[in-house]
Motif scaffolding. Structure first.
Motif, PDB file in Angstrom:
ATOM      1  N   GLN A   1      40.195  40.228  46.766  1.00  0.00           N
ATOM      2  CA  GLN A   1      41.000  39.297  47.550  1.00  0.00           C
ATOM      3  C   GLN A   1      40.176  38.848  48.767  1.00  0.00           C
ATOM      4  OE1 GLN A   1      44.613  41.383  48.417  1.00  0.00           O
ATOM      5  NE2 GLN A   1      45.312  41.337  46.257  1.00  0.00           N
TER       6      GLN A   1
ATOM      7  N   GLY B   1      43.414  29.897  53.552  1.00  0.00           N
ATOM      8  CA  GLY B   1      44.421  30.855  53.132  1.00  0.00           C
ATOM      9  C   GLY B   1      43.841  31.955  52.255  1.00  0.00           C
TER      10      GLY B   1
ATOM     11  N   VAL C   1      45.714  31.422  43.902  1.00  0.00           N
ATOM     12  CA  VAL C   1      46.184  31.325  45.274  1.00  0.00           C
ATOM     13  C   VAL C   1      47.041  32.537  45.595  1.00  0.00           C
ATOM     14  CG1 VAL C   1      47.504  29.952  46.939  1.00  0.00           C
ATOM     15  CG2 VAL C   1      46.126  28.817  45.165  1.00  0.00           C
ATOM     16  N   GLY C   2      46.744  33.175  46.714  1.00  0.00           N
ATOM     17  CA  GLY C   2      47.529  34.300  47.170  1.00  0.00           C
ATOM     18  C   GLY C   2      47.074  35.617  46.562  1.00  0.00           C
ATOM     19  N   HIS C   3      47.822  36.646  46.975  1.00  0.00           N
ATOM     20  CA  HIS C   3      47.487  37.989  46.462  1.00  0.00           C
ATOM     21  C   HIS C   3      48.094  38.259  45.082  1.00  0.00           C
ATOM     22  CE1 HIS C   3      45.620  38.810  50.222  1.00  0.00           C
ATOM     23  NE2 HIS C   3      46.760  38.849  50.947  1.00  0.00           N
ATOM     24  N   ASP C   4      49.078  37.468  44.701  1.00  0.00           N
ATOM     25  CA  ASP C   4      49.720  37.645  43.379  1.00  0.00           C
ATOM     26  C   ASP C   4      49.814  36.280  42.721  1.00  0.00           C
ATOM     27  OD1 ASP C   4      51.008  38.631  41.191  1.00  0.00           O
ATOM     28  OD2 ASP C   4      52.979  38.821  42.174  1.00  0.00           O
ATOM     29  N   PRO C   5      48.705  35.769  42.225  1.00  0.00           N
ATOM     30  CA  PRO C   5      48.687  34.393  41.715  1.00  0.00           C
ATOM     31  C   PRO C   5      49.641  34.216  40.532  1.00  0.00           C
ATOM     32  CG  PRO C   5      46.464  35.246  42.020  1.00  0.00           C
ATOM     33  CD  PRO C   5      47.384  36.408  42.149  1.00  0.00           C
TER      34      PRO C   5
ATOM     35  N   ARG D   1      39.581  35.474  51.919  1.00  0.00           N
ATOM     36  CA  ARG D   1      40.272  34.480  52.719  1.00  0.00           C
ATOM     37  C   ARG D   1      39.304  33.328  53.009  1.00  0.00           C
ATOM     38  NH1 ARG D   1      44.522  33.599  55.965  1.00  0.00           N
ATOM     39  NH2 ARG D   1      45.442  35.587  55.332  1.00  0.00           N
TER      40      ARG D   1
ATOM     41  N   TYR E   1      43.079  34.102  48.813  1.00  0.00           N
ATOM     42  CA  TYR E   1      42.805  33.800  47.407  1.00  0.00           C
ATOM     43  C   TYR E   1      42.414  35.106  46.682  1.00  0.00           C
ATOM     44  CZ  TYR E   1      42.771  28.858  48.540  1.00  0.00           C
ATOM     45  OH  TYR E   1      43.137  27.602  48.944  1.00  0.00           O
ATOM     46  N   THR E   2      42.559  35.056  45.374  1.00  0.00           N
ATOM     47  CA  THR E   2      42.134  36.177  44.522  1.00  0.00           C
ATOM     48  C   THR E   2      41.054  35.681  43.587  1.00  0.00           C
ATOM     49  OG1 THR E   2      44.296  37.254  44.598  1.00  0.00           O
ATOM     50  CG2 THR E   2      42.837  37.884  42.805  1.00  0.00           C
TER      51      THR E   2
END
Length: 1002
Positions: A947, A926, A892-896, A949, A928-929
């Motif tokens: 990355q 949202g 989840v996110g750019h820096d999981p 979305r 994701y990576t």
């Protein structure tokens, strides 16, 4: 030694001279060879008879009756007038063509007359000078002869013996050297002396004795030449009459080495030959010679050494005795000089073979007879410090001649002996050896020196001087024995001169050292274990063998021998001359075992070498003499303030001392506290031979150096007695007793010693991550290696290959704390002992190259920043050297902070094809990576990330699911920053559990 001893090198020649030069004639007393142009008188001449060629003996003729060789005298024909001179022809007068002018004729006549006058003047001057020189020589000879003792006094002077006295350092009488014959002296006429003695003595001392006029002009000329070229007397040219004149008529001038004394000898020798027959001179000479062990004269010698009379001496016995007078103390068969005496005997036999007295077979038989003979030492009545007293007598005899002790007005020999220290030394040796009796130890020796002067303060040569079962009269302090590890400081100080330091690193591991054509040399430590990385300080303090051999390999065998010679240990470098027991004529060919005690040395010399360490690198020659006076108090020799030689730099001497004095450094191998520790600063080193035949301890304080040896005179092995347990307690007890009540002194630190911080493991200046640091001493200009040589380094590593990163692998680099050790022996040790260094891995030695296959881990679909929904087809490439598997994950996110599982492990590589299918329908909207992670066989991982979305659905959104924890790859990284986002479709390296302060979680 006597003059005839010190100036008779011809008698030192060996059998090797039998050859093309065997028929050459030598100078009396020097061994110089001349063409053998004159017949040699045989022993029959001594008794006044010669063979007439028919087998009958005719009456011998005196030397004055020997026929002249018949020099022809030509008539003086120059006095016959020209017309009557035989063969004379009147010169023809050429016809005069023209008459020269009167001026030209007069000029020619003037020049010719002038040159004729000059020529006659020069000749006249030379003739006049010659006659004046002859006249002056005659007058000088007569005048000198009148001032010298009368030759007629020879027989009245020959019994003029006096006593010399030997004192200790406190002026207490140690021993009085009395009439050496003790009532046994018996004067024997020449006809009661074995002919073998006469032949052997003349062959050894003065081959031309029967022919010369008391001195040898040719030998004298050679001596004069050496005086002029060497500016000192280096060749004696002493004939038997000259030796006799010096012994009997010139005893007060025995210390002089001058041309004036030589001239006096020559004049007296000529006068003796004029007054006495050669037979009488030889008779007195043989009754005056010192044969050692208080045996003056051939009869006393025959009784002392062979319990027989002079007339009954065999050829072997006679030739043996003929070699002793040159150095009677050195060749003493009772006092440790038997091997030297036997070697000297072979020299005498060789000379007798050259002169035709015996055959080569006879010489071999005589040598074998003496080698098998058992010499029984007489009782010597010396109550105090007997080995020291005998050593003093020997030194005086060797340097000044044996007659110096018994002729003239007598000597007062003041020695350096400290009576209290001597008593303590004798007790320490006696009690220490007795305590080891059950371990087969029967003998011991001790030497104590003042490092600042070289004065011998105590000397114990054996536990009991009068105990024949241990050869008690043999001074073991002067014998050559194997020193074991006590020689190692000489190797290490030589390495200091070549750039090594107390912080130099060694790998004490099994090591094969090349040994020429022999199998490799593999040294073992005393404890039969290896100790891994050790610095020089610890290697020397604990006496590890592998580092010592490596040090010798570094300095070279010749480097150690040169250092030994410089420090006064001549017995190691040249045993053929310094060790009487050494059986060969050449130095041995040493190997690397030399630094472990593979050679032989004298205890006195080793103690002197260690004393130089204590004396800031200044070597003082060990000496028992303080001063020598005549009976009137005139000082003949003064050694109260000797001058030494700077043989080491003060800094290197101090560094060796500092290591040997480091009680803490030796705790790994020796018990702490150790027997080598004193109540004051002290440095010491032990030594043990592999078979326990020798145990040593040599150590020192600033004011006292002491060496101790224990073992057995018959070279039998002790029962597991190392140096620390055998010699160590004796050294400790003596040092404490000898220094009791004296001020405590520490070793003076030279100004050229500096201090640096080092990493305790590597010996280099510490890098940032060195876990253990300490201070070390260095000579100025010889610092430790810089911090780049420390082991604990942050290394840039190519994560894919595990090699050192460089320009060929710039994209997959991580920094890891690793052990940067390049020595192959060290790497093997670390791999075998991983826990010794905190579990840190070894840094690779190899670097990337352009030939290395590079990884391809890419995601081509979806693309970076793409909006994805439903089931996503993931397309890309997985090509990896040593590929094992790959996995698909998302976070989840750019820096999981964690990763969820998509699929895998997948066991096949892919080239531009589908990698997996990702179902995003259950995900909340949202960013994701997406990560594809590929592993090789070493579990090195390479990542590709994009990355994306996930959009919000039209219907009610689905809740976020819980992520399933995934295992992370094993990593070798210890500490790296938190990962930064990586551009899409670019292969990247993952974070390691050790790369951040917060481990990765599923």
């Amino acid at each position: 030694m006597s003059e005839h001893e010190t100036t008779n090198p011809r008698a030192e020649r060996t059998h090797e001279n039998n050859g093309p030069d065997a028929n050459r004639r030598r100078e009396p007393g020097t061994g110089a060879d001349l063409a053998d142009t004159q017949p040699m008188r045989r022993v029959d001449d001594v008794y006044g008879a010669e063979s007439d060629g028919s087998g009958n003996r005719s009456t011998g003729r005196s030397r004055d009756q020997v026929e002249n060789p018949g020099w022809s005298v030509r008539s003086d024909l120059s006095q016959v007038p020209p017309p009557q001179r035989p063969g004379y022809r009147a010169p023809s007068v050429p016809e005069r063509v023209s008459k020269p002018s009167s001026s030209t004729q007069g000029q020619a006549r003037d020049w010719g007359g002038l040159m004729l006058k000059i020529g006659f003047g020069v000749i006249a001057a030379l003739v006049l000078g010659f006659f004046l020189l002859v006249a002056a020589s005659v007058v000088g000879y007569v005048a000198l002869a009148e001032r010298l003792p009368s030759p007629a006094e020879l027989q009245t002077h020959q019994t003029a013996f006096v006593s010399s006295k030997i004192y200790d350092g406190e002026e207490n009488l140690l021993y009085e050297v009395m009439d050496p014959h003790g009532g046994r002296r018996t004067y024997v006429p020449l006809d009661e002396i074995s002919p073998h003695v006469i032949n052997a003595t003349i062959a050894t001392e003065d081959r031309e004795f029967w022919l010369h006029p008391g001195f040898d002009p040719i030998a004298l000329g050679r001596a004069v030449y050496y005086v002029l070229t060497e500016h000192e007397i280096v060749s004696g040219a002493s004939t038997i009459p000259q030796q006799l004149a010096r012994m009997v008529l010139l005893p007060e001038e025995r210390f002089e080495q001058t041309a004036a004394r030589k001239i006096k000898e020559m004049v007296l020798a000529a006068e003796l030959t004029r007054v006495y027959s050669k037979q009488k001179i030889l008779e007195i000479y043989l009754n005056e010679l010192n044969y050692g062990n208080q045996a003056y004269g051939i009869q006393a010698a025959a009784e002392t050494y062979f319990s027989t009379d002079a007339a009954d001496l065999t050829m072997a016995q006679a030739s043996f005795l003929a070699g002793l007078p040159q150095l009677p103390a050195t060749y003493d068969p009772f006092g440790g000089g038997l091997e030297r005496a036997l070697s000297r005997h072979e020299d005498v036999l060789g000379l007798m073979v050259e002169d035709g007295h015996i055959s080569e077979d006879g010489a071999r038989q005589a040598a074998a007879e003496m080698a098998a003979y058992v010499f029984r030492a007489p009782n010597v009545d010396i109550d105090r410090a007997p080995h020291f007293v005998v050593y003093v007598r020997r030194m005086v005899e060797e340097r000044y001649g044996p007659e110096a002790l018994y002729r003239g007005a007598g000597l007062r020999i003041h020695t350096t002996l400290d009576a209290e220290m001597q008593a303590e030394a004798e007790m320490a040796v006696r009690e220490g050896v007795a305590s080891l009796a059950e371990r087969n130890v029967s003998n011991g020796a001790l030497v104590a020196l003042d490092p600042g002067t070289g004065h011998i303060l105590a000397m114990v040569g054996s536990t009991d001087f009068n105990d024949e079962s241990i050869d008690g009269q043999v001074n073991v302090a002067l014998r050559c024995r194997q020193p074991g590890s006590s020689i190692k400081p000489l190797t290490y100080v030589a390495s200091f001169e070549r750039g090594w330091t107390p912080a130099t690193l060694f790998w004490d591991v099994r090591t094969e050292f090349p040994d020429g054509a022999n199998p490799p040399y593999v040294p073992l430590n005393y404890d039969r274990e290896f100790h891994g990385p050790v610095l020089l300080r610890d290697a020397l303090a604990n006496s590890y063998n592998v580092p010592a051999v490596e040090a010798l390999q570094y300095v070279g065998v010749e480097g150690l021998l040169e250092m030994a010679s410089r420090l006064g240990v001549a017995s190691l470098a040249h045993p053929e001359t310094a060790c009487p027991e050494y059986p060969y004529e050449r130095s041995p060919s040493y190997g690397l075992a030399l630094t472990l005690g593979g050679g032989e040395v004298k205890l006195l010399e080793m103690t002197g070498a260690f004393a130089a360490f204590a004396n800031e690198g200044v070597l003082m020659e060990p000496s028992p003499i303080l001063r020598i006076e005549d009976s009137r108090g005139n000082v003949l020799v003064d050694n109260s303030a000797p001058t030494g030689r700077q043989v080491l730099s003060p800094e290197h001497a101090y560094l060796i001392t500092h290591v040997l004095a480091d009680d803490e450094a030796r705790c790994a191998e020796f018990a702490c506290p150790s027997i080598l520790e004193l109540s004051r600063p002290a440095a010491a080193k032990t030594g043990t031979t592999d078979d326990y035949r020798d145990a040593w301890t040599v150590g020192y304080t600033p004011g006292l150096a002491t060496g101790v040896w224990v073992g057995n005179s018959d070279n039998a092995s002790m029962i597991e007695v190392p140096g620390a347990a055998g010699a160590g307690p004796i050294w400790h007890h003596f040092m404490e007793a000898a220094l009791e009540g004296r001020p405590v002194r520490d070793f003076t630190r030279p100004s050229g010693i500096v201090e640096h911080e080092i990493c305790s493991d590597s010996g280099a200046q510490p890098a940032e991550h060195c876990p253990d640091r300490r201070s070390e001493l260095f000579a100025a200009g010889q610092p430790p290696p810089d911090r780049s040589h420390d082991w604990y380094q942050m290394m840039e590593i190519d994560q894919l290959t595990g090699l050192r990163a460089n320009e060929f692998c710039p994209h997959h680099v991580v920094e890891r704390l690793m052990l940067n050790i390049e020595d192959e022996r060290g790497r093997e040790w670390v791999e075998a002992h991983p826990g010794q260094f905190g579990g840190l891995p070894l840094a690779p030695v190899e670097t990337c190259s352009d030939a290395d296959e590079r990884p391809q881990v890419t995601i081509t679909q979806p693309t970076d920043g793409e909006i994805v929904r439903d089931v996503v087809e993931v397309v890309g490439t997985i090509r990896l050297p040593g590929f094992q598997r790959y996995e698909a994950q998302y976070g989840v996110g750019h820096d999981p902070q964690g990763w969820g599982w998509i699929s895998g492990p997948h066991l096949a590589q892919v080239q531009d094809g589908p990698l997996t299918r990702w179902d995003t329908r259950h995900l909340a909207p949202g960013p994701y990576t997406l990560r594809i992670r590929a592993f090789n066989e070493e579990q090195h991982a390479v990542d590709a990330r994009v990355q994306v979305r996930v959009p919000a659905p039209a219907a009610t959104p689905t809740p976020w699911p819980s992520l399933t924890p995934l295992p992370t790859a094993t990593s070798w990284v210890v500490s790296t920053p938190t990962e930064e986002p990586v551009p899409a479709a670019t292969a990247t390296l993952p974070s390691s559990p050790l790369a951040t302060s917060t481990p990765s979680t599923p």
